[in-house]
Design an enzyme around this catalytic site. Sequence first.
Site, PDB file in Angstrom:
ATOM      1  N   HIS A   1     104.251  22.318   0.933  1.00 56.00           N
ATOM      2  CA  HIS A   1     104.465  22.810  -0.424  1.00 56.00           C
ATOM      3  C   HIS A   1     104.989  24.246  -0.351  1.00 56.00           C
ATOM      4  CE1 HIS A   1     102.789  19.397  -2.530  1.00 56.00           C
ATOM      5  NE2 HIS A   1     101.730  19.426  -1.752  1.00 56.00           N
TER       6      HIS A   1
ATOM      7  N   PHE B   1      87.841  15.125  -5.038  1.00 51.17           N
ATOM      8  CA  PHE B   1      87.618  16.274  -5.907  1.00 51.17           C
ATOM      9  C   PHE B   1      87.831  15.844  -7.354  1.00 51.17           C
ATOM     10  CE2 PHE B   1      90.157  17.339  -2.072  1.00 51.17           C
ATOM     11  CZ  PHE B   1      89.068  17.590  -1.246  1.00 51.17           C
TER      12      PHE B   1
ATOM     13  N   ASP C   1      99.181  14.285  -5.502  1.00 50.54           N
ATOM     14  CA  ASP C   1     100.630  14.428  -5.374  1.00 50.54           C
ATOM     15  C   ASP C   1     101.344  13.281  -6.089  1.00 50.54           C
ATOM     16  OD1 ASP C   1     100.588  16.781  -3.931  1.00 50.54           O
ATOM     17  OD2 ASP C   1     100.667  15.800  -1.975  1.00 50.54           O
TER      18      ASP C   1
ATOM     19  N   ASP D   1      92.587  11.818  -1.661  1.00 54.90           N
ATOM     20  CA  ASP D   1      92.666  12.630  -2.877  1.00 54.90           C
ATOM     21  C   ASP D   1      93.964  13.412  -2.929  1.00 54.90           C
ATOM     22  OD1 ASP D   1      92.319  15.388  -4.267  1.00 54.90           O
ATOM     23  OD2 ASP D   1      90.651  14.219  -5.072  1.00 54.90           O
TER      24      ASP D   1
ATOM     25  N   ASP E   1      88.656  15.588 -10.804  1.00 53.70           N
ATOM     26  CA  ASP E   1      89.390  16.374 -11.794  1.00 53.70           C
ATOM     27  C   ASP E   1      89.865  15.466 -12.915  1.00 53.70           C
ATOM     28  OD1 ASP E   1      91.446  14.950 -10.645  1.00 53.70           O
ATOM     29  OD2 ASP E   1      92.692  16.695 -10.178  1.00 53.70           O
TER      30      ASP E   1
END
Length: 355
Positions: free
Chosen positions: A60, A246, A333, A328, A248
Amino acid sequence: MPITIRHFESAVSRVLSSAHFINTHSQDVFVPQDGVKRAASQILRRMQSLGYSTADWKKHTLTPSIADAHAVEWIFLVDALNFSFWCDQPPSRQYSVTLDGKTYRGYWTLCAAVNRALAEGIPITDARYYAVASDEELARVFRGDEGTEPMPMLRERIMVLREVGGVLVEKHGGRFANLLARCGGSASGLVDLVAAEFACFRDEHEFQGRPVAMFKRAQILVADIWACFEGKGLGRFEDIDSVTMFADYRVPQALCHFGALEYSPRLWEHLRESEKTLKQLGEAKSPGLLPSGHPWEVEIRGNSIWAVECIKRCMEEEGTHVNAILIDFYLWDYSKEHSEEMKEIPIHLTRSINY
């Protein structure tokens, strides 16, 4: 003086046991095992075709390309502020940051703002700076492009910086690397230390009369260090595979897309109507957002953790070892790259410092 850990059970173990409890007591979010198996097969095939690994983290543009002590402080700062980037404004007015001719939105605005500040000579990754910097200074660091709305939850982000910066300066010589050195190469140990030292990382709630833990930002902090260093040096954790996904608001959407997560008709309808209301009235007036700690919000996040755990186990049964972190990372992505394809799947929108 040794740091007192708040729970005898490790924070990471609590996350997984909490996810299982939430899964078995949920009324409106489900993890269908047939869907998990299909999702595991599709996701694994896609990850293998891409050669997806920790190396992708540094591909990235905005993440540190060199794994060194500065990268550790950069990662800590970013993950301390890694929450609530969704916007209810039209694209032209959404908070954005342009750096080197490219305009960023969402999570990447944070990374771009940090890198811009460093390029301008502002020591934003130094806890001795951000612990005492004025509101005006920090607002300038995180300023958006002209004509766009301010960074979401800027006041809360400044409060987080003051908290974590103060702890680092007072107890750890102003460097997160000093705290990292105390975990003994244990991912679970580092999550324990972070949750014990920084109140803003304690992502805990109550569900069906029982305390449950998610620890999204504490775990992604460990994962980002591991990925940046590709599991070596400062990023070597013997128990890295214990870390969960994670929880979210983006990854649940991808899990629904792949069939590993399902919502009841009433929850689905509530989320769809919330989206419509948000667009019509704007964030401040919308009654449709799920508050942090709402049973539906906890069910979505907890079942997302459990779904990824089940996907991981399916992959292992097929003879392939992939930990929850890489699953994850891939799903996040994927959700960003295929947002248009998944636009019919509602996202639960919650304003929270937890994610």
